[in-house]
Design a protein around this motif. Sequence first.
Motif, PDB file in Angstrom:
ATOM      1  N   LYS A 235       5.593   8.055 -10.193  1.00  0.00           N
ATOM      2  CA  LYS A 235       4.545   6.553 -10.616  1.00  0.00           C
ATOM      3  C   LYS A 235       5.920   6.392 -11.734  1.00  0.00           C
ATOM      4  O   LYS A 235       5.995   6.985 -12.768  1.00  0.00           O
TER       5      LYS A 235
ATOM      6  N   ASP B  89       4.088   0.382 -11.619  1.00  0.00           N
ATOM      7  CA  ASP B  89       3.069   0.699 -10.823  1.00  0.00           C
ATOM      8  C   ASP B  89       2.452   0.319 -11.963  1.00  0.00           C
ATOM      9  O   ASP B  89       0.840   0.802 -11.667  1.00  0.00           O
TER      10      ASP B  89
ATOM     11  N   VAL C  53      -0.886  -1.707 -13.445  1.00  0.00           N
ATOM     12  CA  VAL C  53      -1.525  -2.302 -13.370  1.00  0.00           C
ATOM     13  C   VAL C  53      -1.568  -3.457 -14.257  1.00  0.00           C
ATOM     14  O   VAL C  53      -2.438  -2.540 -15.001  1.00  0.00           O
TER      15      VAL C  53
ATOM     16  N   ASN D 196      -5.557  -8.206 -12.338  1.00  0.00           N
ATOM     17  CA  ASN D 196      -5.240  -7.147 -10.958  1.00  0.00           C
ATOM     18  C   ASN D 196      -6.881  -7.207 -10.665  1.00  0.00           C
ATOM     19  O   ASN D 196      -7.292  -6.189 -11.763  1.00  0.00           O
TER      20      ASN D 196
ATOM     21  N   LEU E 232      -7.957  -4.812  -9.443  1.00  0.00           N
ATOM     22  CA  LEU E 232      -8.784  -2.884 -10.131  1.00  0.00           C
ATOM     23  C   LEU E 232      -8.814  -2.947 -11.320  1.00  0.00           C
ATOM     24  O   LEU E 232     -10.197  -1.888 -11.643  1.00  0.00           O
TER      25      LEU E 232
ATOM     26  N   SER F 132     -14.753   3.287 -12.566  1.00  0.00           N
ATOM     27  CA  SER F 132     -13.500   4.451 -11.496  1.00  0.00           C
ATOM     28  C   SER F 132     -14.684   5.395 -11.062  1.00  0.00           C
ATOM     29  O   SER F 132     -16.335   5.766 -12.081  1.00  0.00           O
TER      30      SER F 132
ATOM     31  N   PRO G 139      -7.102   4.270 -14.323  1.00  0.00           N
ATOM     32  CA  PRO G 139      -6.861   3.098 -13.420  1.00  0.00           C
ATOM     33  C   PRO G 139      -5.691   1.677 -13.954  1.00  0.00           C
ATOM     34  O   PRO G 139      -5.581   1.179 -12.570  1.00  0.00           O
TER      35      PRO G 139
ATOM     36  N   GLY H 185      -3.586   2.283 -10.977  1.00  0.00           N
ATOM     37  CA  GLY H 185      -4.809   1.843  -9.443  1.00  0.00           C
ATOM     38  C   GLY H 185      -5.244   3.206  -9.185  1.00  0.00           C
ATOM     39  O   GLY H 185      -5.302   3.131  -8.164  1.00  0.00           O
TER      40      GLY H 185
ATOM     41  N   MET I 156      -8.364   5.415  -9.180  1.00  0.00           N
ATOM     42  CA  MET I 156      -9.944   5.164  -9.556  1.00  0.00           C
ATOM     43  C   MET I 156     -10.615   6.245  -9.343  1.00  0.00           C
ATOM     44  O   MET I 156     -11.340   6.253  -9.410  1.00  0.00           O
TER      45      MET I 156
ATOM     46  N   SER J 298      -1.546  -2.601 -20.067  1.00  0.00           N
ATOM     47  CA  SER J 298      -1.561  -3.738 -18.787  1.00  0.00           C
ATOM     48  C   SER J 298      -1.501  -5.245 -19.574  1.00  0.00           C
ATOM     49  O   SER J 298      -1.301  -5.569 -18.369  1.00  0.00           O
TER      50      SER J 298
END
Length: 160
Positions: free
Chosen positions: A2, A6, A8, A12, A14, A19, A57, A60, A62, A97
């Motif tokens: 990743k 990638d 997040v 988003n 997610l 988790s 997370p 992505g 989780m 993020s």
Amino acid sequence: MKTLKDLVLLGNPLLYKVSSPIKKSELPLVTKWVADLDNVMKEIRMKYNFGRAIAAPQLGIMRRLIYMNIEKPIVFINPEFTYMSDEKMEIWDDCMSFPNLLVKVKRHKKVTIKYLDENWETQKWELKNDLSELLQHEYDHLDGILCTMRAIDLKSFKWR
């Protein structure tokens, strides 16, 4: 592997999900997940000049996994706080993020965290000040909580 693409980002769905705990049978996957977390954290450091820890997370993944690398890499599998001080501190929090936004939050000045390491052995660590804040931030990601949700008030936001 990743990469930064990638990561997040804010908005988003997610980022708002809780988790799942990692099962012992998933331990072989942890090595790959940690390599991905390490790679993205290095890219964040190169591009934005910050980043001491990252939660699964944010890529992505989780699962209840935090990776920290300040002086040496530390893997926190299924962490849980066993103590949080009544005394709190105010800080400007940042997040990979949403790398250009700072959020003023209150965090516990001291915490104790219990977790499994990459050998599935129980560890316990008492943290204070900036490390306490850092682990609280990352732990929040495991519960779908962002520092934007912990802002002290409506004026607790600023651009980096």
